[in-house]
Design a protein around this motif. Structure first.
Motif, short mmCIF file in Angstrom:
data_model
loop_
_atom_site.label_atom_id
_atom_site.label_comp_id
_atom_site.label_asym_id
_atom_site.label_seq_id
_atom_site.Cartn_x
_atom_site.Cartn_y
_atom_site.Cartn_z
N PHE A 24 0.81 -1.21 0.00
CA PHE A 24 0.00 0.00 0.00
C PHE A 24 0.85 1.27 0.00
O PHE A 24 0.49 2.25 -0.64
CB PHE A 24 -0.96 0.03 1.18
CG PHE A 24 -2.17 -0.86 1.00
CD1 PHE A 24 -2.42 -1.53 -0.18
CD2 PHE A 24 -3.07 -1.02 2.04
CE1 PHE A 24 -3.52 -2.34 -0.34
CE2 PHE A 24 -4.18 -1.83 1.89
CZ PHE A 24 -4.41 -2.49 0.70
N ASP A 25 1.94 1.28 0.71
CA ASP A 25 2.80 2.47 0.74
C ASP A 25 3.33 2.80 -0.64
O ASP A 25 3.44 3.97 -1.01
CB ASP A 25 3.97 2.29 1.71
CG ASP A 25 3.52 2.31 3.16
OD1 ASP A 25 2.45 2.87 3.45
OD2 ASP A 25 4.25 1.77 4.00
N CYS A 28 0.28 4.26 -2.60
CA CYS A 28 -0.13 5.56 -2.07
C CYS A 28 0.89 6.65 -2.35
O CYS A 28 0.53 7.81 -2.50
CB CYS A 28 -0.39 5.46 -0.57
SG CYS A 28 -1.87 4.49 -0.20
N SER A 29 2.15 6.30 -2.43
CA SER A 29 3.18 7.31 -2.68
C SER A 29 3.24 7.74 -4.14
O SER A 29 3.80 8.78 -4.46
CB SER A 29 4.54 6.79 -2.22
OG SER A 29 4.98 5.73 -3.04
#
Length: 47
Positions: A24-25, A28-29
């Motif tokens: 997810f990181d 999302c980034s």
């Protein structure tokens, strides 16, 4: 069960990978605020 069976059933896939959030990181980034197109591939966990 063959090697692709887990991908033919959303319930099986979610039971195995539904709690996985390590990626997810990364997603999302790279996403900025705005519009997105969801092309309905997979279970939709990233949307």
């Amino acid at each position: 069960m063959n090697s692709l069976a887990e991908y033919s059933s959303p319930l099986i896939y979610e039971s195995e990978y539904g709690g996985y959030t390590d990626d997810f990181d990364v997603f999302c980034s790279t996403v900025t605020k705005g519009e997105a197109l969801d092309i309905a591939c997979g279970t939709g966990r990233n949307t």
